[in-house]
Design a protein around this motif. Sequence first.
Motif, mmCIF file in Angstrom:
data_model
loop_
_atom_site.group_PDB
_atom_site.id
_atom_site.type_symbol
_atom_site.label_atom_id
_atom_site.label_comp_id
_atom_site.label_asym_id
_atom_site.label_seq_id
_atom_site.Cartn_x
_atom_site.Cartn_y
_atom_site.Cartn_z
ATOM 1 N N ALA A 58 0.828 -1.205 0.000
ATOM 2 C CA ALA A 58 0.000 0.000 0.000
ATOM 3 C C ALA A 58 0.865 1.259 0.000
ATOM 4 O O ALA A 58 0.478 2.277 -0.573
ATOM 5 N N ARG A 59 2.060 1.186 0.611
ATOM 6 C CA ARG A 59 2.951 2.347 0.639
ATOM 7 C C ARG A 59 3.452 2.740 -0.737
ATOM 8 O O ARG A 59 3.827 3.882 -0.959
ATOM 9 N N LEU A 60 3.468 1.800 -1.678
ATOM 10 C CA LEU A 60 3.914 2.116 -3.035
ATOM 11 C C LEU A 60 2.857 2.897 -3.803
ATOM 12 O O LEU A 60 3.154 3.475 -4.846
ATOM 13 N N GLY A 61 1.638 2.910 -3.302
ATOM 14 C CA GLY A 61 0.568 3.747 -3.850
ATOM 15 C C GLY A 61 0.230 3.453 -5.295
ATOM 16 O O GLY A 61 0.103 2.296 -5.707
ATOM 17 N N ASP A 62 0.094 4.530 -6.072
ATOM 18 C CA ASP A 62 -0.327 4.415 -7.468
ATOM 19 C C ASP A 62 0.803 4.021 -8.405
ATOM 20 O O ASP A 62 0.591 3.914 -9.606
ATOM 21 N N HIS A 63 1.998 3.814 -7.880
ATOM 22 C CA HIS A 63 3.127 3.439 -8.733
ATOM 23 C C HIS A 63 3.060 1.982 -9.163
ATOM 24 O O HIS A 63 3.751 1.587 -10.095
ATOM 25 N N VAL A 64 2.248 1.189 -8.448
ATOM 26 C CA VAL A 64 2.140 -0.229 -8.775
ATOM 27 C C VAL A 64 0.692 -0.627 -9.003
ATOM 28 O O VAL A 64 -0.236 -0.006 -8.493
ATOM 29 N N GLU A 65 0.542 -1.668 -9.780
ATOM 30 C CA GLU A 65 -0.758 -2.306 -10.005
ATOM 31 C C GLU A 65 -0.722 -3.624 -9.241
ATOM 32 O O GLU A 65 0.260 -4.368 -9.326
ATOM 33 N N ILE A 66 -1.757 -3.918 -8.473
ATOM 34 C CA ILE A 66 -1.773 -5.091 -7.608
ATOM 35 C C ILE A 66 -2.982 -5.952 -7.941
ATOM 36 O O ILE A 66 -4.067 -5.438 -8.200
ATOM 37 N N ARG A 67 -2.777 -7.268 -7.929
ATOM 38 C CA ARG A 67 -3.895 -8.197 -8.117
ATOM 39 C C ARG A 67 -3.690 -9.405 -7.219
ATOM 40 O O ARG A 67 -2.573 -9.715 -6.802
ATOM 41 N N THR A 68 -4.789 -10.057 -6.904
ATOM 42 C CA THR A 68 -4.739 -11.285 -6.110
ATOM 43 C C THR A 68 -5.494 -12.378 -6.851
ATOM 44 O O THR A 68 -6.436 -12.099 -7.602
ATOM 45 N N ALA A 69 -5.071 -13.605 -6.644
ATOM 46 C CA ALA A 69 -5.729 -14.756 -7.258
ATOM 47 C C ALA A 69 -5.484 -15.966 -6.373
ATOM 48 O O ALA A 69 -4.537 -15.980 -5.573
ATOM 49 N N GLU A 70 -6.322 -16.965 -6.510
ATOM 50 C CA GLU A 70 -6.118 -18.190 -5.748
ATOM 51 C C GLU A 70 -4.892 -18.906 -6.294
ATOM 52 O O GLU A 70 -4.696 -19.004 -7.503
ATOM 53 N N ALA A 71 -4.053 -19.382 -5.400
ATOM 54 C CA ALA A 71 -2.846 -20.103 -5.808
ATOM 55 C C ALA A 71 -3.238 -21.469 -6.363
ATOM 56 O O ALA A 71 -4.275 -22.029 -5.987
ATOM 57 N N PRO A 72 -2.442 -22.025 -7.265
ATOM 58 C CA PRO A 72 -2.743 -23.341 -7.817
ATOM 59 C C PRO A 72 -2.857 -24.397 -6.725
ATOM 60 O O PRO A 72 -2.109 -24.390 -5.751
ATOM 61 N N GLY A 73 -3.813 -25.267 -6.887
ATOM 62 C CA GLY A 73 -4.022 -26.348 -5.925
ATOM 63 C C GLY A 73 -4.644 -25.889 -4.622
ATOM 64 O O GLY A 73 -4.634 -26.614 -3.640
ATOM 65 N N GLY A 74 -5.175 -24.662 -4.596
ATOM 66 C CA GLY A 74 -5.800 -24.146 -3.391
ATOM 67 C C GLY A 74 -4.815 -23.946 -2.238
ATOM 68 O O GLY A 74 -5.180 -24.050 -1.076
ATOM 69 N N LYS A 75 -3.573 -23.645 -2.553
ATOM 70 C CA LYS A 75 -2.534 -23.507 -1.521
ATOM 71 C C LYS A 75 -2.256 -22.045 -1.210
ATOM 72 O O LYS A 75 -1.124 -21.585 -1.272
ATOM 73 N N GLY A 76 -3.293 -21.296 -0.888
ATOM 74 C CA GLY A 76 -3.111 -19.907 -0.490
ATOM 75 C C GLY A 76 -3.526 -18.921 -1.566
ATOM 76 O O GLY A 76 -4.393 -19.203 -2.391
ATOM 77 N N THR A 77 -2.871 -17.775 -1.545
ATOM 78 C CA THR A 77 -3.205 -16.682 -2.446
ATOM 79 C C THR A 77 -1.956 -16.220 -3.174
ATOM 80 O O THR A 77 -0.891 -16.107 -2.571
ATOM 81 N N GLU A 78 -2.095 -15.966 -4.461
ATOM 82 C CA GLU A 78 -1.012 -15.342 -5.210
ATOM 83 C C GLU A 78 -1.200 -13.841 -5.136
ATOM 84 O O GLU A 78 -2.225 -13.315 -5.561
ATOM 85 N N LEU A 79 -0.237 -13.161 -4.598
ATOM 86 C CA LEU A 79 -0.240 -11.710 -4.490
ATOM 87 C C LEU A 79 0.736 -11.202 -5.548
ATOM 88 O O LEU A 79 1.928 -11.509 -5.492
ATOM 89 N N ALA A 80 0.235 -10.463 -6.539
ATOM 90 C CA ALA A 80 1.057 -10.021 -7.667
ATOM 91 C C ALA A 80 1.086 -8.505 -7.738
ATOM 92 O O ALA A 80 0.105 -7.837 -7.411
ATOM 93 N N ALA A 81 2.228 -7.975 -8.177
ATOM 94 C CA ALA A 81 2.381 -6.532 -8.331
ATOM 95 C C ALA A 81 3.300 -6.255 -9.509
ATOM 96 O O ALA A 81 4.193 -7.054 -9.820
ATOM 97 N N ARG A 82 3.077 -5.121 -10.165
ATOM 98 C CA ARG A 82 3.978 -4.681 -11.228
ATOM 99 C C ARG A 82 3.952 -3.160 -11.296
ATOM 100 O O ARG A 82 2.975 -2.518 -10.899
ATOM 101 N N LEU A 83 5.030 -2.604 -11.814
ATOM 102 C CA LEU A 83 5.125 -1.151 -11.962
ATOM 103 C C LEU A 83 4.177 -0.669 -13.050
ATOM 104 O O LEU A 83 4.012 -1.325 -14.075
ATOM 105 N N ARG A 84 3.574 0.481 -12.839
ATOM 106 C CA ARG A 84 2.730 1.074 -13.873
ATOM 107 C C ARG A 84 3.582 1.746 -14.940
ATOM 108 O O ARG A 84 3.250 1.718 -16.109
#
Length: 151
Positions: A58-84
Amino acid sequence: MKRAIVVVMVTAGAVAGVVRRLRSRSASHGAESGRWLVATVNRPPGEFDRGGVPDPLARLGDHVEIRTAEAPGGKGTELAARLREANGTGTLARLTGRDPRQQVRQALREAKSLAETGEVMRPDAPPTTRPTVGGRLMGLATRRAGGEGRL
């Protein structure tokens, strides 16, 4: 004399290969900077929807794009980020430690640690009690890993 010529030709070939590799990296660094950086977090997928994004991201603010998705095999969450925007990325920025992708990598590691343990885990400091050559090398490797995410 023949041996000297062979050494010069091999050296020239090696230099040409390095230059070609660096040029191809700099030409494609725009595409690489838009690449998603992903960390698998051992938390249920809906937790980030309810609680929001962890503070380090959250501290990176609008400089990054963030998405979440279920990890393969139901083993948690994939937290992804990339620079805009890809400003300031490249080989020189990476070597000097000023590449903004390093901040995204570090924020992902801290967010994963915070979500899983409730605190940001840091390596013990100092890595050794005596200022030995091995201790200095370990300190250097630990500092480098903080920016790149790997030793």
